[in-house]
Design a protein around this motif. Structure first.
Motif, PDB file in Angstrom:
ATOM      1  N   ASP A 202     -22.671  -0.232  55.726  1.00 26.73           N
ATOM      2  CA  ASP A 202     -21.499  -0.540  56.555  1.00 26.73           C
ATOM      3  C   ASP A 202     -20.215  -0.508  55.735  1.00 26.73           C
ATOM      4  O   ASP A 202     -19.173  -0.036  56.207  1.00 26.73           O
ATOM      5  N   GLU A 203     -20.296  -0.999  54.494  1.00 33.83           N
ATOM      6  CA  GLU A 203     -19.109  -1.015  53.647  1.00 33.83           C
ATOM      7  C   GLU A 203     -18.714   0.411  53.244  1.00 33.83           C
ATOM      8  O   GLU A 203     -17.527   0.734  53.151  1.00 33.83           O
ATOM      9  N   VAL A 204     -19.718   1.270  53.011  1.00 33.45           N
ATOM     10  CA  VAL A 204     -19.424   2.670  52.696  1.00 33.45           C
ATOM     11  C   VAL A 204     -18.652   3.309  53.839  1.00 33.45           C
ATOM     12  O   VAL A 204     -17.613   3.950  53.640  1.00 33.45           O
ATOM     13  N   MET A 205     -19.143   3.125  55.057  1.00 32.34           N
ATOM     14  CA  MET A 205     -18.479   3.730  56.212  1.00 32.34           C
ATOM     15  C   MET A 205     -17.078   3.169  56.411  1.00 32.34           C
ATOM     16  O   MET A 205     -16.139   3.899  56.758  1.00 32.34           O
ATOM     17  N   HIS A 206     -16.920   1.879  56.173  1.00 29.50           N
ATOM     18  CA  HIS A 206     -15.598   1.267  56.298  1.00 29.50           C
ATOM     19  C   HIS A 206     -14.632   1.866  55.277  1.00 29.50           C
ATOM     20  O   HIS A 206     -13.487   2.212  55.608  1.00 29.50           O
ATOM     21  N   GLN A 207     -15.090   2.028  54.039  1.00 24.45           N
ATOM     22  CA  GLN A 207     -14.238   2.591  53.001  1.00 24.45           C
ATOM     23  C   GLN A 207     -13.901   4.055  53.272  1.00 24.45           C
ATOM     24  O   GLN A 207     -12.774   4.505  53.023  1.00 24.45           O
ATOM     25  N   VAL A 208     -14.868   4.793  53.791  1.00 25.18           N
ATOM     26  CA  VAL A 208     -14.640   6.207  54.098  1.00 25.18           C
ATOM     27  C   VAL A 208     -13.555   6.346  55.163  1.00 25.18           C
ATOM     28  O   VAL A 208     -12.643   7.177  55.040  1.00 25.18           O
TER      29      VAL A 208
ATOM     30  N   SER B   9      -9.177  -3.904  45.182  1.00 30.98           N
ATOM     31  CA  SER B   9      -7.806  -3.370  45.153  1.00 30.98           C
ATOM     32  C   SER B   9      -7.782  -1.836  45.128  1.00 30.98           C
ATOM     33  O   SER B   9      -6.743  -1.229  44.875  1.00 30.98           O
ATOM     34  N   TRP B  10      -8.922  -1.217  45.394  1.00 32.76           N
ATOM     35  CA  TRP B  10      -9.006   0.239  45.290  1.00 32.76           C
ATOM     36  C   TRP B  10      -8.018   0.946  46.214  1.00 32.76           C
ATOM     37  O   TRP B  10      -7.380   1.940  45.834  1.00 32.76           O
ATOM     38  N   SER B  11      -7.877   0.425  47.448  1.00 36.60           N
ATOM     39  CA  SER B  11      -7.000   1.095  48.413  1.00 36.60           C
ATOM     40  C   SER B  11      -5.535   1.008  47.999  1.00 36.60           C
ATOM     41  O   SER B  11      -4.757   1.933  48.211  1.00 36.60           O
ATOM     42  N   LYS B  12      -5.165  -0.118  47.392  1.00 37.54           N
ATOM     43  CA  LYS B  12      -3.792  -0.284  46.903  1.00 37.54           C
ATOM     44  C   LYS B  12      -3.512   0.717  45.788  1.00 37.54           C
ATOM     45  O   LYS B  12      -2.452   1.355  45.747  1.00 37.54           O
ATOM     46  N   ASN B  13      -4.455   0.879  44.884  1.00 35.94           N
ATOM     47  CA  ASN B  13      -4.287   1.832  43.786  1.00 35.94           C
ATOM     48  C   ASN B  13      -4.214   3.265  44.313  1.00 35.94           C
ATOM     49  O   ASN B  13      -3.399   4.069  43.853  1.00 35.94           O
ATOM     50  N   PHE B  14      -5.044   3.578  45.292  1.00 37.07           N
ATOM     51  CA  PHE B  14      -5.100   4.936  45.828  1.00 37.07           C
ATOM     52  C   PHE B  14      -3.781   5.320  46.492  1.00 37.07           C
ATOM     53  O   PHE B  14      -3.283   6.444  46.307  1.00 37.07           O
ATOM     54  N   THR B  15      -3.210   4.410  47.276  1.00 44.50           N
ATOM     55  CA  THR B  15      -1.996   4.737  48.028  1.00 44.50           C
ATOM     56  C   THR B  15      -0.711   4.570  47.214  1.00 44.50           C
ATOM     57  O   THR B  15       0.251   5.317  47.402  1.00 44.50           O
TER      58      THR B  15
ATOM     59  N   MET C 221     -13.789  16.008  51.882  1.00 42.03           N
ATOM     60  CA  MET C 221     -14.007  16.601  50.558  1.00 42.03           C
ATOM     61  C   MET C 221     -13.891  15.585  49.424  1.00 42.03           C
ATOM     62  O   MET C 221     -14.338  15.854  48.310  1.00 42.03           O
ATOM     63  N   ARG C 222     -13.283  14.409  49.659  1.00 41.52           N
ATOM     64  CA  ARG C 222     -13.001  13.484  48.553  1.00 41.52           C
ATOM     65  C   ARG C 222     -13.782  12.172  48.600  1.00 41.52           C
ATOM     66  O   ARG C 222     -13.604  11.324  47.727  1.00 41.52           O
ATOM     67  N   ILE C 223     -14.656  11.967  49.608  1.00 46.64           N
ATOM     68  CA  ILE C 223     -15.255  10.638  49.808  1.00 46.64           C
ATOM     69  C   ILE C 223     -16.540  10.407  49.022  1.00 46.64           C
ATOM     70  O   ILE C 223     -17.121   9.316  49.074  1.00 46.64           O
ATOM     71  N   LEU C 224     -16.996  11.395  48.272  1.00 39.36           N
ATOM     72  CA  LEU C 224     -18.260  11.295  47.535  1.00 39.36           C
ATOM     73  C   LEU C 224     -18.391  10.019  46.693  1.00 39.36           C
ATOM     74  O   LEU C 224     -19.437   9.374  46.711  1.00 39.36           O
TER      75      LEU C 224
ATOM     76  N   ASN D 270     -10.181   5.301  53.562  1.00 37.33           N
ATOM     77  CA  ASN D 270      -9.716   6.384  52.706  1.00 37.33           C
ATOM     78  C   ASN D 270      -9.135   7.510  53.562  1.00 37.33           C
ATOM     79  O   ASN D 270      -8.077   8.066  53.265  1.00 37.33           O
ATOM     80  N   GLY D 271      -9.821   7.816  54.652  1.00 36.71           N
ATOM     81  CA  GLY D 271      -9.394   8.907  55.525  1.00 36.71           C
ATOM     82  C   GLY D 271      -8.044   8.695  56.169  1.00 36.71           C
ATOM     83  O   GLY D 271      -7.192   9.588  56.173  1.00 36.71           O
ATOM     84  N   ILE D 272      -7.835   7.490  56.723  1.00 36.16           N
ATOM     85  CA  ILE D 272      -6.582   7.269  57.460  1.00 36.16           C
ATOM     86  C   ILE D 272      -5.368   7.207  56.526  1.00 36.16           C
ATOM     87  O   ILE D 272      -4.232   7.257  57.006  1.00 36.16           O
ATOM     88  N   PHE D 273      -5.589   7.131  55.241  1.00 39.90           N
ATOM     89  CA  PHE D 273      -4.455   7.146  54.319  1.00 39.90           C
ATOM     90  C   PHE D 273      -3.722   8.484  54.349  1.00 39.90           C
ATOM     91  O   PHE D 273      -2.555   8.564  53.955  1.00 39.90           O
ATOM     92  N   THR D 274      -4.397   9.546  54.813  1.00 44.12           N
ATOM     93  CA  THR D 274      -3.755  10.872  54.842  1.00 44.12           C
ATOM     94  C   THR D 274      -3.899  11.604  56.167  1.00 44.12           C
ATOM     95  O   THR D 274      -3.075  12.461  56.483  1.00 44.12           O
ATOM     96  N   HIS D 275      -4.933  11.311  56.947  1.00 41.77           N
ATOM     97  CA  HIS D 275      -5.202  12.043  58.183  1.00 41.77           C
ATOM     98  C   HIS D 275      -5.452  11.067  59.334  1.00 41.77           C
ATOM     99  O   HIS D 275      -6.120  10.047  59.149  1.00 41.77           O
ATOM    100  N   GLY D 276      -4.954  11.431  60.529  1.00 39.66           N
ATOM    101  CA  GLY D 276      -5.109  10.535  61.667  1.00 39.66           C
ATOM    102  C   GLY D 276      -6.002  11.037  62.786  1.00 39.66           C
ATOM    103  O   GLY D 276      -6.394  10.262  63.658  1.00 39.66           O
ATOM    104  N   HIS D 277      -6.345  12.305  62.769  1.00 40.48           N
ATOM    105  CA  HIS D 277      -7.125  12.864  63.879  1.00 40.48           C
ATOM    106  C   HIS D 277      -8.616  12.586  63.690  1.00 40.48           C
ATOM    107  O   HIS D 277      -9.128  12.619  62.558  1.00 40.48           O
TER     108      HIS D 277
END
Length: 560
Positions: A164-170, A89-95, A150-153, A173-180
């Motif tokens: 693979d899961e790390v890259m998926h989460q990164v 549920s990390w993504s739900k909490n983050f957003t 800067m925040r994916i550490l 996490n990224g698309i929650f704020t940036h799209g490019h």
């Protein structure tokens, strides 16, 4: 086995502390820090106190930043780490919690992240064409800054055994704020570098990390699985007219070009002097130095160059002129921490804000999502705002995502606009995180005082006219209905005139004495009340008449 585990934990701690130290060292030098302090430290490796101009047009003020305090880079690393304790549920909490709450306490946050956080606060994804303005969605897909990398550490800590899961989460996490792609690929290449260094047990060879990443384009440059983010991809294709995939591939090639610039510079060895490589990467070009790709590759370069002199490398990254120093130094600190663990940290950096709390982040245990039933930290909420304005030192509030916060300090900032009152409140969570939030108010007492003074002055002006009319009556010996009628004799007049300042003419002397007599008459008992004193001083103060003059004249008329 246990030794290997402890070594990795040490690397985690070194990375997160290194990132925060780099942020705190680099923030005052950052091109957009709004630093108005003129004094520069001779030792740039020391934390410094500095003054930041903030508040925009309507609430402009000067905010004091204490040594070791960090900016939004570290705040969002913490937000990511805290979200990951909620497992799936990390993504739900983050957003739904972290990003909306962050808007109220952010320090130096980037425009793209703030816009996205506002959308999540409204309950929408920033790419939602049906609910968000088209112009805002276009800005989102053009946001290619380093606010993701800067925040994916913390993703490396939690899923280090599952690449693979790390890259998926990164990516998520990224698309929650940036799209490019520049923001997203910048984050993935940085994550790949962190994971390589985490698992590196031998001494890192000079240029080894760059050589490794050049061969890994198919990994860090891989387009994400769109089945899990289909709505996002459809919006991207709509906004960019079915060109997102080609743009992604172009950015991946762009990163390879940047890495080759770094490789060439490192191969020069001792000849790699000055900032020529950073110049070629675009680190001093304000138009591109905040890009995710540029910052990630520049951080990889500096960490590689200074792998054997990590403190020097971190200081170099933090104090560059005309660069995005806080983010660059934060990412360099993360990489150097993965190489050396905590041993490269200077004893002088122990004063870093929330030092102990940051170390705790790597040990956060998984908990159930939304276990704490509390409102979200939100300054826009009228009840919450009112509570913050009244809270006293030692008082506590319970809010998400922090749990219980205790007010430790309240500091009045220097306002640059009259009538503004801006306080900075320092709250500390039970776990040890420091939160700074500002309250904005108008100085009602000052405003009311000025309003009252204006009214009183108007009344005094009116009274002046009335008293001038009364003077005519006095001269004509008209007796009023008051109980007390002042009496003058020739002897009294001589004494009174001698008491007054020499610069007052004879005619003015008699007019002033008449005014005093009128106030004595008005009171009915031969005294002068506070209103009368203020009236007399308002009319006669400009001639040098003081309250003492008025009192003496009154006493002589009444008693002599």
């Amino acid at each position: 086995m246990e030794e290997n585990k402890n070594r990795k934990l040490d690397k985690y701690a070194g990375a997160i502390l290194g990132a925060a130290v780099g942020d705190a060292l680099g923030w005052p030098y950052e091109q957009n820090s709004k630093n108005i302090s003129k004094k520069e430290l001779k030792d740039k490796g020391m934390f410094q106190k500095w003054i930041r101009r903030d508040g925009g047009r309507f609430w402009s003020h000067d905010e004091e930043i204490n040594p070791g305090e960090y900016s939004d880079d570290t705040q969002l690393i913490i937000a990511t780490a805290r979200s990951l304790r909620y497992g799936d549920s990390w993504s739900k909490n983050f957003t739904k919690i972290e990003l909306p709450a962050w808007l109220s306490y952010e320090r130096g946050g980037g425009g793209a992240t703030k816009r996205a956080a506002q959308a999540w606060k409204r309950g929408n994804s920033p790419w939602d064409l049906a609910k968000e303005k088209r112009a805002d969605v276009e800005k989102y897909f053009n946001a290619g800054g380093n606010g993701v990398a800067m925040r994916i550490l913390p993703h490396i800590f939690k899923k280090e055994g599952n690449f693979d899961e790390v890259m998926h989460q990164v990516i998520l996490n990224g698309i929650f704020t940036h799209g490019h792609p520049r923001a997203l690929i910048g984050a993935t290449v940085y994550a790949d570098a962190l994971m390589y260094l985490l698992n590196k047990e031998k001494i890192l060879g000079y240029g080894e990390l760059v050589d490794y990443l050049i061969t890994r384009k198919d990994v860090w440059g891989k387009f994400p699985n769109i089945q899990k983010i289909e709505s996002w991809f459809n919006a991207a294709e709509t906004v960019l007219k079915n060109k997102y995939m080609s743009l992604w591939d172009d950015v991946a090639e762009e990163v390879i070009s940047l890495l080759r610039i770094v490789k060439e510079g490192l191969e020069q060895g001792a000849l790699d002097m000055g900032n020529e490589v950073l110049e070629k990467l675009g680190c001093f070009n304000k138009n591109i130095n905040g890009a995710g790709t540029v910052t990630a590759v520049a951080a990889i370069y500096l960490a590689s160059k200074y792998a054997s002199s990590p403190r020097l490398g971190l200081i170099e990254a933090a104090s560059l002129k005309n660069a995005d120093t806080d983010t660059l130094a934060s990412m360099v600190g993360g990489l150097l921490g993965m190489i050396h663990g905590q041993e490269f940290l200077s004893a002088s950096w122990i004063d870093l804000q929330d030092y102990d709390f940051l170390v705790k982040l790597i040990h956060l245990e998984t908990v159930e999502y939304n276990a704490i039933k509390a409102p979200i930290f939100d300054y826009d909420n009228s009840q919450f705002k009112a509570k913050l304005k009244q809270i006293k030192i030692g008082d506590q509030i319970t809010v998400l995502p922090f749990g219980q916060l205790t007010l430790k300090d309240r500091k009045l900032n220097k306002a640059n606009l009259e009538g503004s009152v801006i306080n900075t409140l320092k709250l500390v969570s039970d776990e040890g995180q420091s939160i700074f939030i500002k309250t904005y108010e108008k100085d009602v007492e000052k405003k009311d005082s000025k309003k009252q003074e204006k009214i009183e002055n108007q009344n005094i002006s009116q009274q002046t006219v009335i008293h001038q009319e009364k003077q005519v009556n006095l001269v004509n010996n008209v007796v009023t209905n008051n109980n007390y009628n002042p009496v003058l004799t020739a002897k009294k007049i001589r004494v009174l005139v001698n008491l007054l300042p020499n610069n007052i003419s004879s005619s003015l002397c008699f007019t002033f004495i008449a005014d005093v007599m009128l106030e004595m008459e008005r009171s009915g008992n031969g005294e002068i009340d506070s209103k009368g004193m203020k009236l007399l001083y308002y009319n006669w103060g400009k001639y040098g008449i003081t309250a003492e003059h008025i009192t003496k004249i009154k006493d002589i008329i009444k008693y002599y």
